[in-house]
Design an enzyme around this catalytic site. Structure first.
Site, PDB file in Angstrom:
ATOM      1  N   GLU A  41      -7.779 -37.345  69.696  1.00  0.00           N
ATOM      2  CA  GLU A  41      -7.491 -38.668  69.138  1.00  0.00           C
ATOM      3  C   GLU A  41      -6.180 -39.220  69.686  1.00  0.00           C
ATOM      4  OE1 GLU A  41      -6.853 -40.618  64.640  1.00  0.00           O
ATOM      5  OE2 GLU A  41      -6.940 -38.435  64.900  1.00  0.00           O
ATOM      6  N   LYS A 112     -12.461 -45.796  64.666  1.00  0.00           N
ATOM      7  CA  LYS A 112     -12.293 -44.974  63.470  1.00  0.00           C
ATOM      8  C   LYS A 112     -12.555 -45.809  62.220  1.00  0.00           C
ATOM      9  CE  LYS A 112      -8.948 -41.571  61.667  1.00  0.00           C
ATOM     10  NZ  LYS A 112      -7.620 -40.952  61.944  1.00  0.00           N
ATOM     11  N   CYS A 148     -11.422 -37.860  63.726  1.00  0.00           N
ATOM     12  CA  CYS A 148     -10.618 -37.147  62.721  1.00  0.00           C
ATOM     13  C   CYS A 148     -11.099 -37.378  61.286  1.00  0.00           C
ATOM     14  CB  CYS A 148      -9.152 -37.515  62.868  1.00  0.00           C
ATOM     15  SG  CYS A 148      -8.028 -36.272  62.151  1.00  0.00           S
TER      16      CYS A 148
END
Length: 549
Positions: A41, A112, A148
């Site tokens: 990330e 995300k 994540c």
């Protein structure tokens, strides 16, 4: 499909270094016959970039890096993380994105969705959450790519109502890939494993997870990238606290083959082993990434400075550590000897600069104001600040960076002197309780005596007045640390802590000390984070608040 996981140490804002590392691993993976190489990330810019993200030039440099990386992606694909503009007039203008690059082009962009906004995380400050999810088809496999926190949930008590994978699973993916920037805490590795394993079991898909490794000021990333099969069984676990690249063959949903001997470490490391590795990495990266080489610290003969000195010598090499003994009129002979024995054991440089004449000069200058008043904390703190003046003068003269040696117990209750022993460029053990410092000392001595035994067994003392002991002002450290752990890490109230069996007056006294010392902690150096709740960016309390839990 042959997949490479690249667990690398990035540097915030160092686009040249980050891009070079990424391209180097793409070319190496290409030589090894990999179809896809996966990076972490926000690897292009480093994590956390914080308010760098508010500079348009910074985002432009990310775009420039992508062009260089894409040019190397011929006959191979890669996944990289970076911030991107979304041109959304109604929300924040940036996304935390993952690019899927193949044959020189960005084939897919995944943004995300679940932005963490707790403890050390502040992603809602910068990014807009995604609400659209789509799988990526590549080499006969359908990839569910997430970032994540998008997988960081528990299914019994979900943090979020909508999970990206609940949408992506409807497209019948063959594999999950998650790119992450998951910081270290000594209890975090098993939690991470359990949560990711639960995802693999829930969705009945193999899961490839890649994490950062390395330190960015106070945040330490431990690596430990993971691979699970579709039953949630761990297939591989990359090393902790070091860069590593591993290769796998994904044949079908239920079968993953390793292309090298397993790196799984078997028996899990103890908390103290993990803390030791994290602190060494934290010191090393703080110096290396800041462009510094030489450290200095005041060595008192006590256990805190001894542990910091040993960690610094391991991280930087003893030849790059200057230990300064600063005896006062209250320093005991054994403290000076213990400090000398330590530097001899470590092989680091040392100097002795007595401060008695310095403190007496301050006291003489203040005599008209202090006359007829009893010796108290004012004179004690003059000694501590005299030490700081000497250490900072040597920093200025010789280019050292001062290591702060205060522990978490002291920082919690304000048992330290502002502009004295609380100064420094980086706080090494400010997230390590005193009882843990003793454990660290014993661990450092596991093969040979580095820290003198007398340093470990003698009663702790600041040596700022005759026969002073820490317990003159504080409860015994085993009691103090247990109370602090419940208040700071577990956020328990005084009543809850007292009901655990602690003396209520002691609990209230300790909590009051913690709360009134907040102004001191606002002025401390960055603290290397090793616990789930460290002072600093992860614990934000008002200075003038009246509330006493």
């Amino acid at each position: 499909m042959k997949i490479a996981l690249a667990q690398l140490n990035y540097h915030v804002g160092n686009f040249e270094s980050n891009t070079s590392k990424i391209i180097g691993q793409i070319n190496q993976a290409k030589d090894r016959g990999a179809d896809l190489v996966v990076f972490a990330e926000l690897c292009v810019c480093g994590y956390p970039s914080r308010d760098f993200l508010e500079f348009k030039e910074f985002i432009g440099l990310c775009d420039d890096a992508v062009q260089k990386i894409a040019a190397e992606c011929n006959d191979i694909a890669c996944i990289i993380g970076l911030p991107t503009y979304n041109h959304n007039p109604e929300g924040k203008e940036l996304n935390n994105s993952a690019y899927f690059i193949e044959n020189g082009e960005v084939r897919a962009i995944v943004n995300k969705a679940l932005l963490p906004n707790y403890d050390i995380f502040d992603e809602y400050r910068y990014f807009e959450p995604s609400t659209t999810f789509k799988c990526i088809d590549f080499k006969g496999h359908r990839i569910a790519l997430t970032i994540c926190e998008d997988l960081w949930n528990t299914f019994e008590n979900p943090l979020y109502v909508t999970r990206p994978m609940d949408v992506l699973i409807q497209e019948n993916p063959d594999v999950m890939i998650n790119i992450a920037a998951s910081p270290f805490a000594y209890n975090h590795d098993e939690e991470r494993i359990n949560i990711l394993s639960d995802n693999a079991k829930r969705y009945k898909l193999p899961l490839f997870y890649v994490n950062h490794v390395g330190a960015q000021t106070e945040l330490i990333f431990d690596g430990g990238s993971l691979v699970f099969d579709n039953t949630g069984a761990m297939v591989d676990e990359l090393p902790y606290f070091e860069e590593s690249v591993a290769y796998y063959i994904l044949e079908k949903k239920s079968e993953i083959k390793l292309q090298q001997p397993s790196t799984m470490r078997g028996e899990r490391q103890s908390n103290i082993e993990q803390i030791h590795q994290a602190l060494v990495l934290g010191i090393r990266d703080y110096f290396y990434k800041s462009g510094f080489k030489n450290a200095i610290l005041g060595l008192s003969g006590g256990i805190d400075s001894a542990v910091v000195c040993a960690l610094a010598a391991e991280a930087l090499g003893p030849q790059n550590v200057m230990s300064v003994l600063l005896p006062s009129r209250f320093s005991s002979d054994h403290s000076i000897k213990d400090a000398e024995d330590l530097v001899k054991n470590l092989g680091c440089k040392h100097e002795i600069v007595p401060i008695r004449s310095i403190t007496e000069a301050f006291e003489a200058a203040l005599h008209p104001q202090f006359q007829n008043l009893p010796f108290n904390i004012a004179e004690e703190n003059i000694q501590s600040r005299s030490r700081a003046v000497v250490l900072m003068a040597m920093c200025n003269k010789f280019g050292y960076i001062l290591l702060n040696t205060s522990n978490k117990s002291e920082a919690a209750v304000g048992y330290g002197t502002l502009y004295g022993d609380m100064c420094g460029g980086i706080s090494v053990i400010g997230d390590v309780y005193k009882t843990q410092v003793f454990e660290l000392a014993r661990y450092l001595n596991r093969e040979r005596e580095i820290i003198p035994i007398n340093t470990i067994v003698k009663p702790p003392s600041a040596e700022l007045r005759p026969n002073q002991k820490d317990t003159d002002s504080l409860p015994e450290y085993d009691i103090l640390d247990a109370i602090l752990m419940q208040y700071i890490e577990n956020r328990c109230s005084s009543g809850e802590i007292a009901r655990m069996g602690f003396d209520e007056q002691t609990v209230r006294r300790v909590l009051r000390l913690v709360n009134i010392a907040e102004h001191k902690r606002y002025q401390t150096p960055p603290i290397l984070r090793v616990s789930p709740k460290a002072f600093g960016m992860g614990r934000r309390m008002p200075i003038v608040g009246k509330y006493l839990s």
